[in-house]
Design a protein around this motif. Structure first.
Motif, PDB file in Angstrom:
ATOM      1  N   GLY A  37     -11.144  -9.649  -4.277  1.00  7.02           N
ATOM      2  CA  GLY A  37     -10.334  -8.242  -4.517  1.00  7.02           C
ATOM      3  C   GLY A  37      -9.151  -8.387  -3.421  1.00  7.02           C
ATOM      4  N   PRO A  38      -8.568  -7.263  -3.201  1.00  6.84           N
ATOM      5  CA  PRO A  38      -7.204  -7.183  -2.220  1.00  6.84           C
ATOM      6  C   PRO A  38      -7.671  -7.555  -0.793  1.00  6.84           C
ATOM      7  CG  PRO A  38      -7.647  -5.105  -3.306  1.00  6.84           C
ATOM      8  CD  PRO A  38      -8.820  -6.094  -3.719  1.00  6.84           C
ATOM      9  N   SER A  39      -8.747  -7.739  -0.282  1.00  3.47           N
ATOM     10  CA  SER A  39      -9.024  -8.380   1.134  1.00  3.47           C
ATOM     11  C   SER A  39      -8.834  -9.676   1.267  1.00  3.47           C
ATOM     12  CB  SER A  39     -10.596  -7.897   1.471  1.00  3.47           C
ATOM     13  OG  SER A  39     -11.656  -8.454   0.660  1.00  3.47           O
ATOM     14  N   LEU A  40      -8.472 -10.471   0.062  1.00  4.11           N
ATOM     15  CA  LEU A  40      -8.436 -11.804   0.086  1.00  4.11           C
ATOM     16  C   LEU A  40      -7.201 -12.163  -0.394  1.00  4.11           C
ATOM     17  CD1 LEU A  40     -12.155 -13.014  -0.564  1.00  4.11           C
ATOM     18  CD2 LEU A  40     -11.043 -12.454   1.602  1.00  4.11           C
ATOM     19  N   ILE A  41      -6.134 -11.301  -0.483  1.00  7.52           N
ATOM     20  CA  ILE A  41      -4.928 -11.507  -1.033  1.00  7.52           C
ATOM     21  C   ILE A  41      -3.840 -11.025   0.332  1.00  7.52           C
ATOM     22  CG2 ILE A  41      -2.843 -10.688  -2.312  1.00  7.52           C
ATOM     23  CD1 ILE A  41      -5.158 -10.122  -4.481  1.00  7.52           C
ATOM     24  N   PHE A  42      -2.990 -12.096   0.560  1.00  9.09           N
ATOM     25  CA  PHE A  42      -1.992 -11.716   1.739  1.00  9.09           C
ATOM     26  C   PHE A  42      -1.625 -10.332   1.740  1.00  9.09           C
ATOM     27  CE2 PHE A  42      -1.615 -16.511   1.538  1.00  9.09           C
ATOM     28  CZ  PHE A  42      -2.214 -16.867   2.995  1.00  9.09           C
ATOM     29  N   LYS A  43      -1.506  -9.745   2.694  1.00  4.35           N
ATOM     30  CA  LYS A  43      -0.992  -8.371   2.715  1.00  4.35           C
ATOM     31  C   LYS A  43       0.761  -8.420   2.609  1.00  4.35           C
ATOM     32  CE  LYS A  43      -1.392  -8.013   7.622  1.00  4.35           C
ATOM     33  NZ  LYS A  43      -2.109  -7.104   8.902  1.00  4.35           N
ATOM     34  N   ASP A  44       1.603  -9.201   2.587  1.00  2.00           N
ATOM     35  CA  ASP A  44       2.764  -9.321   2.384  1.00  2.00           C
ATOM     36  C   ASP A  44       3.175  -9.923   1.337  1.00  2.00           C
ATOM     37  OD1 ASP A  44       2.062 -11.875   3.320  1.00  2.00           O
ATOM     38  OD2 ASP A  44       3.941 -12.034   4.652  1.00  2.00           O
ATOM     39  N   ASP A  45       2.313 -10.089   0.147  1.00  2.00           N
ATOM     40  CA  ASP A  45       2.271 -10.925  -1.028  1.00  2.00           C
ATOM     41  C   ASP A  45       3.328  -9.919  -1.876  1.00  2.00           C
ATOM     42  OD1 ASP A  45       1.309 -12.814  -3.109  1.00  2.00           O
ATOM     43  OD2 ASP A  45       1.027 -10.900  -4.259  1.00  2.00           O
ATOM     44  N   ASP A  46       4.562 -10.621  -2.648  1.00  2.00           N
ATOM     45  CA  ASP A  46       5.309 -10.093  -3.323  1.00  2.00           C
ATOM     46  C   ASP A  46       4.924  -9.334  -4.607  1.00  2.00           C
ATOM     47  OD1 ASP A  46       4.973 -12.587  -4.518  1.00  2.00           O
ATOM     48  OD2 ASP A  46       7.107 -12.759  -5.256  1.00  2.00           O
ATOM     49  N   TYR A  47       3.619  -9.996  -4.973  1.00  2.00           N
ATOM     50  CA  TYR A  47       3.039  -9.375  -6.460  1.00  2.00           C
ATOM     51  C   TYR A  47       2.379  -8.016  -6.266  1.00  2.00           C
ATOM     52  CZ  TYR A  47       0.318  -9.303 -10.740  1.00  2.00           C
ATOM     53  OH  TYR A  47      -0.324  -8.946 -12.013  1.00  2.00           O
ATOM     54  N   CYS A  48       1.668  -8.078  -5.218  1.00  2.00           N
ATOM     55  CA  CYS A  48       0.756  -6.795  -5.144  1.00  2.00           C
ATOM     56  C   CYS A  48       0.396  -6.929  -3.606  1.00  2.00           C
ATOM     57  CB  CYS A  48      -0.497  -7.138  -5.868  1.00  2.00           C
ATOM     58  SG  CYS A  48      -1.578  -8.588  -5.395  1.00  2.00           S
ATOM     59  N   VAL A  49      -0.117  -5.420  -3.126  1.00  2.00           N
ATOM     60  CA  VAL A  49      -0.544  -5.359  -1.828  1.00  2.00           C
ATOM     61  C   VAL A  49      -1.924  -5.569  -1.529  1.00  2.00           C
ATOM     62  CG1 VAL A  49      -0.317  -3.462   0.127  1.00  2.00           C
ATOM     63  CG2 VAL A  49       1.345  -3.419  -1.721  1.00  2.00           C
ATOM     64  N   GLY A  50      -2.145  -6.793  -0.759  1.00  2.00           N
ATOM     65  CA  GLY A  50      -3.326  -7.144  -0.316  1.00  2.00           C
ATOM     66  C   GLY A  50      -3.682  -6.700   0.977  1.00  2.00           C
ATOM     67  N   ASN A  51      -4.907  -6.919   1.580  1.00  2.00           N
ATOM     68  CA  ASN A  51      -5.462  -6.359   2.875  1.00  2.00           C
ATOM     69  C   ASN A  51      -5.695  -7.646   3.897  1.00  2.00           C
ATOM     70  OD1 ASN A  51      -5.387  -3.919   1.742  1.00  2.00           O
ATOM     71  ND2 ASN A  51      -7.543  -4.104   1.001  1.00  2.00           N
ATOM     72  N   GLY A  52      -5.416  -8.923   3.431  1.00  2.00           N
ATOM     73  CA  GLY A  52      -5.362 -10.117   4.037  1.00  2.00           C
ATOM     74  C   GLY A  52      -4.287 -10.533   5.105  1.00  2.00           C
ATOM     75  N   ASN A  53      -4.359 -11.725   5.713  1.00  2.00           N
ATOM     76  CA  ASN A  53      -3.292 -11.871   6.779  1.00  2.00           C
ATOM     77  C   ASN A  53      -2.005 -11.971   6.154  1.00  2.00           C
ATOM     78  OD1 ASN A  53      -5.420 -12.598   9.031  1.00  2.00           O
ATOM     79  ND2 ASN A  53      -6.193 -13.804   7.184  1.00  2.00           N
ATOM     80  N   LEU A  54      -1.132 -12.488   6.894  1.00  2.00           N
ATOM     81  CA  LEU A  54       0.465 -12.548   6.352  1.00  2.00           C
ATOM     82  C   LEU A  54       0.274 -13.828   5.784  1.00  2.00           C
ATOM     83  CD1 LEU A  54       2.268 -11.405   9.676  1.00  2.00           C
ATOM     84  CD2 LEU A  54       2.145 -10.272   7.375  1.00  2.00           C
ATOM     85  N   ASP A  55       1.238 -14.072   4.922  1.00  2.00           N
ATOM     86  CA  ASP A  55       1.370 -15.309   4.077  1.00  2.00           C
ATOM     87  C   ASP A  55       1.896 -16.186   4.872  1.00  2.00           C
ATOM     88  OD1 ASP A  55       1.503 -16.919   1.470  1.00  2.00           O
ATOM     89  OD2 ASP A  55       2.809 -15.484   0.633  1.00  2.00           O
TER      90      ASP A  55
END
Length: 122
Positions: free
Chosen positions: A71-89
């Motif tokens: 889920g969002p915890s494993l997506i970069f937090k500065d992703d341009d598609y959606c807001v994740g909670n992970g690290n910076l891209d």
């Protein structure tokens, strides 16, 4: 699977054939002296389910053990598609799908396990 993979462990969901057909193909190639290789895209995936904003970034791995269910915890937090909670891209953006946080040890381990599992027919 295609350029935007979804259920990584569900080979039978492919429009190109099922797991048994893939194993048969690999065996036939090997019998002819040809080694099969896989072109695997690991920097992004397409989710199976939408979140509240209508974005597809709830992932299912295709197994009962929840492996690759992200889920969002494993997506970069500065992703341009959606807001994740992970690290910076760590790379460039891709339009239309979330960038997976490959800095996260869970992502690293589960993708490593998955690539080893994909050695079907070996």
């Amino acid at each position: 699977m295609r350029y935007l993979p979804g259920r990584l462990n569900d080979v039978n969901a492919s429009k190109y054939g099922n797991e048994e057909q893939l194993k048969s193909l690999i065996k036939a190639l090997n019998n002819k002296g040809i080694q099969a290789i896989a072109d695997i895209v690991l920097n992004h995936r397409i989710g199976e389910k939408q979140d509240g904003s209508g974005k597809y970034y709830i992932f299912e791995g295709g197994t009962p053990y929840k492996c690759l269910d992200w889920g969002p915890s494993l997506i970069f937090k500065d992703d341009d598609y959606c807001v994740g909670n992970g690290n910076l891209d760590t790379g460039g953006p891709i339009t239309g799908s979330p960038d997976i946080d490959h800095v996260n040890p869970v992502v690293q381990q589960e993708l490593s396990d998955w690539m080893n599992w994909m050695k079907i027919g070996v």
